[in-house]
Design a protein around this motif. Structure first.
Motif, PDB file in Angstrom:
ATOM      1  N   ASP A   1       0.827  -1.207   0.000  1.00  0.00           N
ATOM      2  CA  ASP A   1       0.000   0.000   0.000  1.00  0.00           C
ATOM      3  C   ASP A   1       0.862   1.258   0.000  1.00  0.00           C
ATOM      4  OD1 ASP A   1      -2.922   1.046   0.500  1.00  0.00           O
ATOM      5  OD2 ASP A   1      -1.663   2.124   1.938  1.00  0.00           O
TER       6      ASP A   1
ATOM      7  N   GLN B   1      -6.795  -6.940  -8.354  1.00  0.00           N
ATOM      8  CA  GLN B   1      -7.168  -5.559  -8.071  1.00  0.00           C
ATOM      9  C   GLN B   1      -6.122  -4.877  -7.192  1.00  0.00           C
ATOM     10  OE1 GLN B   1      -8.310  -4.193  -4.901  1.00  0.00           O
ATOM     11  NE2 GLN B   1      -8.418  -2.179  -5.870  1.00  0.00           N
TER      12      GLN B   1
ATOM     13  N   ASP C   1      -3.770  -1.829  -8.331  1.00  0.00           N
ATOM     14  CA  ASP C   1      -3.972  -0.588  -7.588  1.00  0.00           C
ATOM     15  C   ASP C   1      -2.657   0.061  -7.184  1.00  0.00           C
ATOM     16  OD1 ASP C   1      -6.396   0.679  -7.058  1.00  0.00           O
ATOM     17  OD2 ASP C   1      -6.248   0.308  -4.912  1.00  0.00           O
TER      18      ASP C   1
END
Length: 201
Positions: free
Chosen positions: A98, A137, A141
């Motif tokens: 992330d 995904q 991302d």
């Protein structure tokens, strides 16, 4: 070209064999035929702290894994299916990726731009499409590019205990899917290595 495979098995090295490892070895073997050298990191062997930063301190070993991911052209994320989901170990790796959302170069590109990802899934129940969709995904991302048919999977019959690692031979359908994954992923990685992505304007 280089590939790095992240094995999201819950098992540490030296113990019981891993079906995820068997699937990743199949894929890496076909990648070698495409001139791609590869290695596998068994995530359960490392201390990967919870969090969403690239370095969480306190003996966190993710920074070294992150560096190896970014030194490769191709990332293969492998996971078993547990309770219909990717493993907690695979999810921990995604949570740490992330950080890529805010780590951009001068052209506004996230660190994984120009790198290709693919997915490997094994389990004893149905759910490979659901798990691959989650991983697709998440990887896209944070900046990875995925080729068509970028998954190879095997799921056994429901309500029984045979694992991929216990098969006498790999089913032809799995071999065919792995070869397609490799062919498309290696081709896309070569294109991106030569061309890259334009800067964000």
């Amino acid at each position: 070209m280089k590939a790095i495979a992240l094995n999201g098995t819950l098992k540490k090295s030296g113990g019981e064999p891993s079906s995820t490892d068997k699937m990743l070895e199949l894929i890496l073997g076909f990648l070698r035929n495409e001139g791609v050298v590869g290695e596998t990191i068994r995530l359960a062997d490392y201390r990967i702290e919870p969090g969403v930063k690239s370095d969480e301190g306190n003996g966190d070993e993710w920074p070294g894994i992150r560096k190896r991911i970014l030194n490769a052209d191709i990332l293969i994320l492998g996971t078993p299916i547990w309770l219909g989901q990717p493993s907690s170990v695979a999810k921990r790796a995604l949570e740490r990726m992330d950080a890529f959302l805010s780590e951009k170069d001068d052209g506004g590109r996230m660190a994984p731009y120009g790198r290709v990802a693919a997915v490997a899934v094994v389990g004893n129940e149905d759910g490979a499409h659901h798990v691959s969709a989650e991983l697709y995904q998440a990887l896209n991302d944070v900046g990875f590019t995925l080729a068509p048919n970028a998954v190879s999977y095997w799921v056994g019959e429901a309500m029984q205990g045979k694992d991929f690692k216990d098969l006498d031979e790999v089913p032809e359908a799995v071999i065919s899917a792995a070869k397609m994954l490799v062919r498309n992923t290696a081709h896309l990685a070569r294109i991106l290595r030569a061309e890259g992505f334009p800067a964000v304007t």
